[in-house]
Design a protein around this motif. Structure first.
Motif, PDB file in Angstrom:
ATOM      1  N   SER A 171      -0.154  12.406  -1.564  1.00 56.51           N
ATOM      2  CA  SER A 171      -1.348  12.870  -0.849  1.00 56.51           C
ATOM      3  C   SER A 171      -1.451  14.395  -0.913  1.00 56.51           C
ATOM      4  O   SER A 171      -2.547  14.946  -1.107  1.00 56.51           O
ATOM      5  N   GLY A 220      -5.314  15.460   6.298  1.00 54.52           N
ATOM      6  CA  GLY A 220      -3.941  15.651   6.772  1.00 54.52           C
ATOM      7  C   GLY A 220      -3.011  14.742   6.004  1.00 54.52           C
ATOM      8  O   GLY A 220      -3.402  13.648   5.592  1.00 54.52           O
ATOM      9  N   ALA A 221      -1.775  15.207   5.782  1.00 52.78           N
ATOM     10  CA  ALA A 221      -0.792  14.360   5.093  1.00 52.78           C
ATOM     11  C   ALA A 221       0.577  14.622   5.698  1.00 52.78           C
ATOM     12  O   ALA A 221       0.947  15.773   5.934  1.00 52.78           O
ATOM     13  N   SER A 263      -7.645   7.863   2.963  1.00 52.92           N
ATOM     14  CA  SER A 263      -7.791   6.915   1.856  1.00 52.92           C
ATOM     15  C   SER A 263      -6.498   6.163   1.585  1.00 52.92           C
ATOM     16  O   SER A 263      -5.421   6.593   1.985  1.00 52.92           O
ATOM     17  N   TRP A 264      -6.625   5.050   0.904  1.00 56.15           N
ATOM     18  CA  TRP A 264      -5.454   4.324   0.426  1.00 56.15           C
ATOM     19  C   TRP A 264      -5.837   3.507  -0.805  1.00 56.15           C
ATOM     20  O   TRP A 264      -6.997   3.174  -1.020  1.00 56.15           O
ATOM     21  N   ILE A 323       0.848  -1.197   0.000  1.00 57.02           N
ATOM     22  CA  ILE A 323       0.000   0.000   0.000  1.00 57.02           C
ATOM     23  C   ILE A 323       0.878   1.238   0.000  1.00 57.02           C
ATOM     24  O   ILE A 323       0.581   2.210  -0.663  1.00 57.02           O
ATOM     25  N   PHE A 346       1.066   6.105   7.270  1.00 56.93           N
ATOM     26  CA  PHE A 346       0.148   5.872   8.391  1.00 56.93           C
ATOM     27  C   PHE A 346       0.892   5.905   9.717  1.00 56.93           C
ATOM     28  O   PHE A 346       2.107   5.733   9.766  1.00 56.93           O
ATOM     29  N   ARG A 376      -0.414  16.263  -3.290  1.00 55.53           N
ATOM     30  CA  ARG A 376      -0.799  16.619  -4.664  1.00 55.53           C
ATOM     31  C   ARG A 376      -2.302  16.379  -4.881  1.00 55.53           C
ATOM     32  O   ARG A 376      -2.972  17.175  -5.542  1.00 55.53           O
ATOM     33  N   VAL A 377      -2.820  15.272  -4.353  1.00 55.90           N
ATOM     34  CA  VAL A 377      -4.262  15.010  -4.495  1.00 55.90           C
ATOM     35  C   VAL A 377      -5.057  16.137  -3.827  1.00 55.90           C
ATOM     36  O   VAL A 377      -6.010  16.670  -4.406  1.00 55.90           O
ATOM     37  N   ASP A 392      -1.339   6.340  -8.830  1.00 54.40           N
ATOM     38  CA  ASP A 392      -0.814   7.204  -9.906  1.00 54.40           C
ATOM     39  C   ASP A 392      -1.540   7.038 -11.236  1.00 54.40           C
ATOM     40  O   ASP A 392      -0.957   7.201 -12.305  1.00 54.40           O
ATOM     41  N   ARG A 393      -2.835   6.701 -11.149  1.00 53.89           N
ATOM     42  CA  ARG A 393      -3.666   6.621 -12.362  1.00 53.89           C
ATOM     43  C   ARG A 393      -4.846   7.585 -12.260  1.00 53.89           C
ATOM     44  O   ARG A 393      -5.807   7.445 -12.995  1.00 53.89           O
ATOM     45  N   GLY A 394      -4.783   8.491 -11.293  1.00 55.96           N
ATOM     46  CA  GLY A 394      -5.868   9.452 -11.130  1.00 55.96           C
ATOM     47  C   GLY A 394      -7.002   8.973 -10.240  1.00 55.96           C
ATOM     48  O   GLY A 394      -7.938   9.727  -9.955  1.00 55.96           O
ATOM     49  N   THR A 395      -6.930   7.710  -9.785  1.00 59.16           N
ATOM     50  CA  THR A 395      -8.019   7.163  -8.964  1.00 59.16           C
ATOM     51  C   THR A 395      -8.119   7.883  -7.621  1.00 59.16           C
ATOM     52  O   THR A 395      -9.226   8.181  -7.142  1.00 59.16           O
ATOM     53  N   GLY A 396      -6.954   8.180  -7.006  1.00 59.56           N
ATOM     54  CA  GLY A 396      -6.948   8.844  -5.701  1.00 59.56           C
ATOM     55  C   GLY A 396      -7.655  10.196  -5.762  1.00 59.56           C
ATOM     56  O   GLY A 396      -8.368  10.577  -4.830  1.00 59.56           O
TER      57      GLY A 396
HETATM   58  C1  LIG Z   1      -2.385   9.024  -1.690  1.00 56.69           C
HETATM   59  C2  LIG Z   1      -3.096   8.132  -2.717  1.00 56.69           C
HETATM   60  C3  LIG Z   1      -4.472   7.745  -2.175  1.00 56.69           C
HETATM   61  C4  LIG Z   1      -3.248   8.928  -4.015  1.00 56.69           C
HETATM   62  O1  LIG Z   1      -3.860   8.128  -4.994  1.00 56.69           O
HETATM   63  P1  LIG Z   1      -3.358   8.130  -6.515  1.00 56.69           P
HETATM   64  O2  LIG Z   1      -4.312   7.347  -7.324  1.00 56.69           O
HETATM   65  O3  LIG Z   1      -1.951   7.692  -6.530  1.00 56.69           O
HETATM   66  O4  LIG Z   1      -3.488   9.686  -6.841  1.00 56.69           O
HETATM   67  P2  LIG Z   1      -3.574  10.393  -8.275  1.00 56.69           P
HETATM   68  O5  LIG Z   1      -3.011   9.505  -9.323  1.00 56.69           O
HETATM   69  O6  LIG Z   1      -4.955  10.886  -8.464  1.00 56.69           O
HETATM   70  O7  LIG Z   1      -2.650  11.667  -8.036  1.00 56.69           O
HETATM   71  C5  LIG Z   1      -1.359  11.524  -7.473  1.00 56.69           C
HETATM   72  C6  LIG Z   1      -0.571  12.786  -7.768  1.00 56.69           C
HETATM   73  O8  LIG Z   1       0.594  12.796  -6.939  1.00 56.69           O
HETATM   74  C7  LIG Z   1       1.738  12.886  -7.742  1.00 56.69           C
HETATM   75  N1  LIG Z   1       2.806  12.150  -7.081  1.00 56.69           N
HETATM   76  C8  LIG Z   1       2.809  10.854  -6.729  1.00 56.69           C
HETATM   77  N2  LIG Z   1       3.988  10.543  -6.159  1.00 56.69           N
HETATM   78  C9  LIG Z   1       4.728  11.682  -6.126  1.00 56.69           C
HETATM   79  C10 LIG Z   1       6.031  12.002  -5.679  1.00 56.69           C
HETATM   80  N3  LIG Z   1       6.810  11.075  -5.103  1.00 56.69           N
HETATM   81  N4  LIG Z   1       6.458  13.273  -5.812  1.00 56.69           N
HETATM   82  C11 LIG Z   1       5.659  14.227  -6.373  1.00 56.69           C
HETATM   83  N5  LIG Z   1       4.407  13.973  -6.843  1.00 56.69           N
HETATM   84  C12 LIG Z   1       3.960  12.708  -6.716  1.00 56.69           C
HETATM   85  C13 LIG Z   1       1.344  12.269  -9.060  1.00 56.69           C
HETATM   86  O9  LIG Z   1       2.199  12.686 -10.108  1.00 56.69           O
HETATM   87  C14 LIG Z   1      -0.067  12.833  -9.201  1.00 56.69           C
HETATM   88  O10 LIG Z   1      -0.065  14.195  -9.562  1.00 56.69           O
HETATM   89  P3  LIG Z   1      -0.363  14.669 -11.093  1.00 56.69           P
HETATM   90  O11 LIG Z   1      -1.735  14.170 -11.457  1.00 56.69           O
HETATM   91  O12 LIG Z   1      -0.264  16.138 -11.017  1.00 56.69           O
HETATM   92  O13 LIG Z   1       0.715  14.028 -11.940  1.00 56.69           O
HETATM   93  C15 LIG Z   1      -2.295   6.841  -3.025  1.00 56.69           C
HETATM   94  O14 LIG Z   1      -1.048   7.201  -3.583  1.00 56.69           O
HETATM   95  C16 LIG Z   1      -2.050   5.987  -1.795  1.00 56.69           C
HETATM   96  O15 LIG Z   1      -2.872   5.164  -1.472  1.00 56.69           O
HETATM   97  N6  LIG Z   1      -0.887   6.137  -1.134  1.00 56.69           N
HETATM   98  C17 LIG Z   1      -0.551   5.332   0.027  1.00 56.69           C
HETATM   99  C18 LIG Z   1      -1.488   5.613   1.187  1.00 56.69           C
HETATM  100  C19 LIG Z   1      -1.562   7.089   1.496  1.00 56.69           C
HETATM  101  O16 LIG Z   1      -0.578   7.816   1.400  1.00 56.69           O
HETATM  102  N7  LIG Z   1      -2.751   7.513   1.907  1.00 56.69           N
HETATM  103  C20 LIG Z   1      -2.999   8.900   2.258  1.00 56.69           C
HETATM  104  C21 LIG Z   1      -2.647   9.103   3.675  1.00 56.69           C
HETATM  105  S1  LIG Z   1      -2.845  10.825   4.068  1.00 56.69           S
END
Ligand SMILES: CC(C)(COP(=O)(O)OP(=O)(O)OC[C@H]1O[C@@H](n2cnc3c(N)ncnc32)[C@H](O)[C@@H]1OP(=O)(O)O)[C@@H](O)C(=O)NCCC(=O)NCCS
Length: 215
Positions: free
Chosen positions: A154, A146-147, A111-112, A40, A48, A156-157, A119-123
């Motif tokens: 997180s 919070g992140a 979320s997770w 994850i 976390f 960026r989302v 990194d497919r826009g799902t988050g």
């Molecule tokens: C946080 C999380 C839910 C985001 O979901 P996701 O599907 O990856 O998010 P998205 O693809 O919609 O967007 C991610 C953005 O972050 C950016 N990103 C990802 N990793 C990065 C990094 N190391 N440095 C800079 N930007 C980064 C991506 O490029 C993207 O931005 P963009 O659309 O401008 O290119 C997912 O990564 C996750 O589950 N992470 C682990 C658990 C977690 O961190 N949960 C949140 C706790 S607060």
């Protein structure tokens, strides 16, 4: 009578383009364990308070967390646990928790996603879906997130969804001091998803959290 008549949160469904949020159920626990076993958080990342990539105890701990959360649900203090599906496949989870929501009208999300599904826009879509639900269907006035400072994905989302910074806290994470950045989004700053959001089951849920029915 059906289970959903007793526990209306089980009847919620939020659809947003390819992403669907539906109530997490007991039967989802094995899939949660499978997703955790695929990872994850990425190598070195610690999103976390406790690490929860797969360990022998993780599936049981997750299931116990779901049972505790369902058992503790009340109009005054509740957490909504939603499983996230992308194109019909469960890929992660989106939560929303709130205290005294009927008065305060704000909540917090978490979320997770399994690593292969990141990194497919799902988050972004799942966060936009729960925010649309909170603002449009529960009349929230603000939502928070919070992140950790070292979680750029997180951050960026939150930025893409229109949150603004709202201070920070210094917290203990696995024995070290880490900054958690706090964000807040309001209906005015919210960046809406590019898809229509379709919500099912909201009237019964509104009653369950002490909101009057209707909008
Ligand atoms: C946080 C999380 C839910 C985001 O979901 P996701 O599907 O990856 O998010 P998205 O693809 O919609 O967007 C991610 C953005 O972050 C950016 N990103 C990802 N990793 C990065 C990094 N190391 N440095 C800079 N930007 C980064 C991506 O490029 C993207 O931005 P963009 O659309 O401008 O290119 C997912 O990564 C996750 O589950 N992470 C682990 C658990 C977690 O961190 N949960 C949140 C706790 S607060």
């Amino acid at each position: 009578m059906e289970l959903v008549d007793i526990f209306p949160a089980f009847g919620l469904r939020i659809e947003c383009g390819p992403v669907t949020l539906r109530a997490m159920r007991e039967a989802d626990a094995p899939r949660v364990a499978e997703l955790a076993s695929g990872g994850i958080h990425k190598e070195g990342a610690r999103p976390f308070l406790q690490p929860w990539n797969l360990s022998e105890t993780q599936p049981l701990l997750s299931l116990q967390f779901y049972y505790r959360t369902w058992a503790a649900f009340s109009p005054e203090s509740w957490t909504l646990l939603m499983a996230v599906e992308r194109d019909g496949v469960m890929v992660g989870a989106q939560d929303m928790k709130a205290d005294k929501f009927a008065v305060l009208r704000h909540g917090e999300t978490g979320s997770w996603l399994g690593i292969p599904h990141q990194d497919r826009g799902t988050g972004t879509l799942m966060r936009q879906a729960i925010l649309t639900f909170a603002f449009d269907h529960l009349t929230a006035v603000e939502m928070r997130s919070g992140a950790w400072a070292d979680n750029p994905g997180s951050h960026r989302v939150s930025e893409k969804c229109g949150y603004v910074t709202n201070g920070y806290q210094l917290l203990e994470r696995q024995g070290e001091r880490v900054r958690q950045d706090d964000f807040v989004v309001t209906p005015d700053t919210f960046v809406r998803p590019p898809h229509e959001v379709v919500v099912t089951g909201v009237e019964a849920f509104r009653r369950a959290i002490g909101l009057e029915t209707g909008r």
